[in-house]
Design a protein around this motif. Sequence first.
Motif, PDB file in Angstrom:
ATOM      1  N   GLY A 299      28.213 -84.472  89.411  1.00 31.51           N
ATOM      2  CA  GLY A 299      29.628 -84.793  89.535  1.00 31.51           C
ATOM      3  C   GLY A 299      30.445 -84.264  88.368  1.00 31.51           C
ATOM      4  N   GLN A 300      29.896 -84.362  87.155  1.00 30.26           N
ATOM      5  CA  GLN A 300      30.608 -83.857  85.981  1.00 30.26           C
ATOM      6  C   GLN A 300      30.706 -82.336  86.010  1.00 30.26           C
ATOM      7  OE1 GLN A 300      28.237 -85.556  82.840  1.00 30.26           O
ATOM      8  NE2 GLN A 300      29.336 -87.517  82.877  1.00 30.26           N
ATOM      9  N   ILE A 301      29.643 -81.681  86.461  1.00 31.05           N
ATOM     10  CA  ILE A 301      29.676 -80.219  86.586  1.00 31.05           C
ATOM     11  C   ILE A 301      30.760 -79.809  87.574  1.00 31.05           C
ATOM     12  CG2 ILE A 301      28.375 -78.184  87.334  1.00 31.05           C
ATOM     13  CD1 ILE A 301      25.822 -79.670  86.425  1.00 31.05           C
ATOM     14  N   ALA A 302      30.795 -80.487  88.719  1.00 29.76           N
ATOM     15  CA  ALA A 302      31.801 -80.176  89.730  1.00 29.76           C
ATOM     16  C   ALA A 302      33.204 -80.392  89.187  1.00 29.76           C
ATOM     17  CB  ALA A 302      31.568 -81.043  90.966  1.00 29.76           C
ATOM     18  N   SER A 303      33.405 -81.465  88.448  1.00 30.98           N
ATOM     19  CA  SER A 303      34.729 -81.773  87.907  1.00 30.98           C
ATOM     20  C   SER A 303      35.190 -80.693  86.935  1.00 30.98           C
ATOM     21  CB  SER A 303      34.701 -83.133  87.211  1.00 30.98           C
ATOM     22  OG  SER A 303      35.950 -83.436  86.639  1.00 30.98           O
ATOM     23  N   GLN A 304      34.291 -80.255  86.051  1.00 32.50           N
ATOM     24  CA  GLN A 304      34.667 -79.219  85.092  1.00 32.50           C
ATOM     25  C   GLN A 304      34.963 -77.899  85.780  1.00 32.50           C
ATOM     26  OE1 GLN A 304      32.920 -78.327  81.440  1.00 32.50           O
ATOM     27  NE2 GLN A 304      32.896 -80.424  80.679  1.00 32.50           N
ATOM     28  N   MET A 305      34.264 -77.626  86.891  1.00 29.12           N
ATOM     29  CA  MET A 305      34.483 -76.382  87.612  1.00 29.12           C
ATOM     30  C   MET A 305      35.651 -76.470  88.585  1.00 29.12           C
ATOM     31  SD  MET A 305      30.534 -75.236  88.415  1.00 29.12           S
ATOM     32  CE  MET A 305      31.053 -73.748  89.307  1.00 29.12           C
ATOM     33  N   GLY A 306      36.200 -77.665  88.772  1.00 28.32           N
ATOM     34  CA  GLY A 306      37.307 -77.840  89.685  1.00 28.32           C
ATOM     35  C   GLY A 306      36.927 -77.679  91.140  1.00 28.32           C
ATOM     36  N   ARG A 307      35.757 -78.174  91.494  1.00 34.19           N
ATOM     37  CA  ARG A 307      35.284 -78.075  92.868  1.00 34.19           C
ATOM     38  C   ARG A 307      34.552 -79.352  93.234  1.00 34.19           C
ATOM     39  NH1 ARG A 307      30.649 -73.730  93.608  1.00 34.19           N
ATOM     40  NH2 ARG A 307      30.367 -74.990  95.470  1.00 34.19           N
ATOM     41  N   SER A 308      34.123 -79.459  94.459  1.00 32.59           N
ATOM     42  CA  SER A 308      33.422 -80.664  94.897  1.00 32.59           C
ATOM     43  C   SER A 308      31.923 -80.514  94.663  1.00 32.59           C
ATOM     44  CB  SER A 308      33.686 -80.915  96.385  1.00 32.59           C
ATOM     45  OG  SER A 308      33.229 -79.820  97.171  1.00 32.59           O
ATOM     46  N   ALA A 309      31.266 -81.646  94.535  1.00 35.49           N
ATOM     47  CA  ALA A 309      29.808 -81.662  94.333  1.00 35.49           C
ATOM     48  C   ALA A 309      29.122 -81.551  95.679  1.00 35.49           C
ATOM     49  CB  ALA A 309      29.392 -82.933  93.597  1.00 35.49           C
TER      50      ALA A 309
ATOM     51  N   LEU B 160      23.323 -73.947  93.728  1.00 40.04           N
ATOM     52  CA  LEU B 160      23.495 -73.195  92.485  1.00 40.04           C
ATOM     53  C   LEU B 160      22.694 -73.827  91.349  1.00 40.04           C
ATOM     54  CD1 LEU B 160      27.350 -72.442  92.433  1.00 40.04           C
ATOM     55  CD2 LEU B 160      25.517 -70.827  92.927  1.00 40.04           C
ATOM     56  N   VAL B 161      22.839 -75.149  91.225  1.00 43.34           N
ATOM     57  CA  VAL B 161      22.139 -75.866  90.153  1.00 43.34           C
ATOM     58  C   VAL B 161      20.628 -75.771  90.350  1.00 43.34           C
ATOM     59  CG1 VAL B 161      21.745 -78.155  89.160  1.00 43.34           C
ATOM     60  CG2 VAL B 161      24.074 -77.410  89.697  1.00 43.34           C
ATOM     61  N   ALA B 162      20.163 -75.918  91.590  1.00 50.64           N
ATOM     62  CA  ALA B 162      18.730 -75.850  91.870  1.00 50.64           C
ATOM     63  C   ALA B 162      18.169 -74.472  91.532  1.00 50.64           C
ATOM     64  CB  ALA B 162      18.466 -76.192  93.334  1.00 50.64           C
ATOM     65  N   GLN B 163      18.911 -73.419  91.867  1.00 51.82           N
ATOM     66  CA  GLN B 163      18.442 -72.069  91.551  1.00 51.82           C
ATOM     67  C   GLN B 163      18.364 -71.852  90.049  1.00 51.82           C
ATOM     68  OE1 GLN B 163      21.208 -69.813  94.342  1.00 51.82           O
ATOM     69  NE2 GLN B 163      19.375 -68.543  94.469  1.00 51.82           N
ATOM     70  N   LEU B 164      19.345 -72.336  89.321  1.00 51.31           N
ATOM     71  CA  LEU B 164      19.322 -72.186  87.872  1.00 51.31           C
ATOM     72  C   LEU B 164      18.169 -72.967  87.257  1.00 51.31           C
ATOM     73  CD1 LEU B 164      23.151 -72.371  87.142  1.00 51.31           C
ATOM     74  CD2 LEU B 164      21.656 -70.401  86.769  1.00 51.31           C
ATOM     75  N   GLU B 165      17.821 -74.087  87.866  1.00 54.27           N
ATOM     76  CA  GLU B 165      16.659 -74.838  87.392  1.00 54.27           C
ATOM     77  C   GLU B 165      15.375 -74.086  87.718  1.00 54.27           C
ATOM     78  OE1 GLU B 165      14.931 -79.423  87.385  1.00 54.27           O
ATOM     79  OE2 GLU B 165      16.513 -78.859  88.798  1.00 54.27           O
ATOM     80  N   ASP B 166      15.289 -73.496  88.916  1.00 58.16           N
ATOM     81  CA  ASP B 166      14.109 -72.706  89.287  1.00 58.16           C
ATOM     82  C   ASP B 166      13.920 -71.517  88.354  1.00 58.16           C
ATOM     83  OD1 ASP B 166      13.543 -74.376  91.389  1.00 58.16           O
ATOM     84  OD2 ASP B 166      14.499 -73.111  92.905  1.00 58.16           O
ATOM     85  N   LEU B 167      15.024 -70.945  87.902  1.00 54.79           N
ATOM     86  CA  LEU B 167      14.974 -69.775  87.027  1.00 54.79           C
ATOM     87  C   LEU B 167      14.812 -70.149  85.555  1.00 54.79           C
ATOM     88  CD1 LEU B 167      17.838 -67.695  88.684  1.00 54.79           C
ATOM     89  CD2 LEU B 167      15.404 -67.106  88.669  1.00 54.79           C
ATOM     90  N   SER B 168      14.704 -71.442  85.273  1.00 51.66           N
ATOM     91  CA  SER B 168      14.484 -71.958  83.914  1.00 51.66           C
ATOM     92  C   SER B 168      15.698 -71.808  83.002  1.00 51.66           C
ATOM     93  CB  SER B 168      13.260 -71.291  83.270  1.00 51.66           C
ATOM     94  OG  SER B 168      12.087 -71.574  83.996  1.00 51.66           O
ATOM     95  N   TYR B 169      16.894 -71.685  83.579  1.00 57.95           N
ATOM     96  CA  TYR B 169      18.109 -71.731  82.770  1.00 57.95           C
ATOM     97  C   TYR B 169      18.557 -73.171  82.545  1.00 57.95           C
ATOM     98  CZ  TYR B 169      18.685 -66.691  83.304  1.00 57.95           C
ATOM     99  OH  TYR B 169      18.501 -65.327  83.257  1.00 57.95           O
ATOM    100  N   LEU B 170      18.334 -74.017  83.539  1.00 57.41           N
ATOM    101  CA  LEU B 170      18.638 -75.441  83.424  1.00 57.41           C
ATOM    102  C   LEU B 170      17.347 -76.236  83.494  1.00 57.41           C
ATOM    103  CD1 LEU B 170      21.735 -76.035  85.781  1.00 57.41           C
ATOM    104  CD2 LEU B 170      21.731 -75.849  83.288  1.00 57.41           C
ATOM    105  N   GLN B 171      17.377 -77.415  82.928  1.00 53.37           N
ATOM    106  CA  GLN B 171      16.281 -78.363  83.100  1.00 53.37           C
ATOM    107  C   GLN B 171      16.883 -79.724  83.401  1.00 53.37           C
ATOM    108  OE1 GLN B 171      15.392 -79.383  78.383  1.00 53.37           O
ATOM    109  NE2 GLN B 171      14.090 -77.947  79.467  1.00 53.37           N
TER     110      GLN B 171
END
Length: 489
Positions: free
Chosen positions: A267-277, A284-295
């Motif tokens: 929800g906080q990510i969506a708010s900062q990006m100005g879009r809905s969760a 997007l978040v899941a792919q970044l986690e799969d690629l080891s950019y996010l944990q």
Amino acid sequence: METPRLIDREHEAAVLRRLADSGRPALALVRGRRRVGKTHLLTQLWEPHRALYFVASATAPEINRQALVRTAAQWSGADLRPEDHPTWRLVFRSLLGLRPDQPTVIILDEFQYLANGEAGLREVASELNAVWESELHRTAGVLVVLCGSAVRVLEALERGGSPLYGRLDATLTLAPFDYHDSAQMLRGFSMRDRIDLYAALGGLPANLAEVDPAEEADRNIIRLALAPDGIVRSRIRTELDQEEGLRHTQQYRAVLASVGLGARTLGQIASQMGRSADSSLKRLVAQLEDLSYLQSELDFGESRTRGLRYRLADPGARFHYRIALPAESAAVAFGAQHVWSTQIRPAAFSTYVGSHVFEDVARQAYARRAVEAGLPLVPDWQRWQGTDRTGVRVDLDMVGRTLGGMFVTGSVKYRGRPATARTYFEHTEALRRLAASGRGWAGEALQPSSPFFFLSAGGFSASFAEACEPKREVITWTLHDFYLPHSGT
């Protein structure tokens, strides 16, 4: 800077050498992010006369096929010509037939570039498998190493349905260095400087290799990670553009920037990006986690629906998005050195290290030292961040359950001054408030049989020792305990 030939890759090296010396055909998959040290590892294990090393380029598969044939001919001295190898099956047949009476290693680096996309790579893998499954006319062993940085694409090679499923003798994933292995590339710097450099540059060996030992740590951070033309900064800024299969990378970069600037929940990510969760953001978040950019991480004892948070996986990216990116305009206008010395170093950087890196370092250090120091074995450390039943904020830096079911909780301080009795009492008070709010584990952690763990970069004052309960095991560490052969208790 002189560094050991191999750092933190002893296990991977042993596995690959064992397969190469087994006297039989063997297949291995080595994957990992760019600049994590895959090429360095593979080019250090064998003498050039024993290993054929080929790195594919991001061009057309046909160009790579011709280049591979020419490289194999030059390495082996065999009469191999591209025009005689119009298919990958013929290429692999020739490769696996090279020097049949000598133990041979064939390394195909950036293997994903031998085809266009996952479907094409499946076809190339099928051709390799067809030759592999046929009779290999060899009297000596051969090891084929498939290596690449397109982690998601290469993962498909070992899944059910892949032509190579069940054929791989080893699958190795190289991760960035932790604080300890990073320090081996930063010899000559003080203990605190090593942590600062790790916090600013991260654990990718290629980035750490850019450090100039003749410069102070601060100067290296400014030159590499803060200056607009810094090489580490440039790499972090463009790394998403180099990921195979990612489109519209500006959206992924916006997610990383949001997390780096403090957004922790979807929800906080969506708010900062100005879009809905919505589901697209979740992807997007899941792919970044799969690629080891996010944990992702959970508050201790909480479910994924309540306590799930995200953070940037590598400290170098955290520094880039939290410190360097917001200071970009000022660094251009007034100079990176001035911005660092007047705005970042006096307060922001120490706060960043203490809040976003030093707790990770504490967990890494504990895992490395626990056995030799006879400490309670905690397989997984977590945080707890939230409010008590009255709505007052409560933070616990480290919470874990030992293999025997006992709780260990801790507090981590990066500040330069010694920890006092206040540090001890703040920790016990936080546990009392959580216990009163219905967290049963906090009540168990308050029992004298549950150890406390305190890490203070500035050491401990006499008042801290006086505050400790005599019947409780209290583990106290300073920076010296990170690097000594045995940890203090």
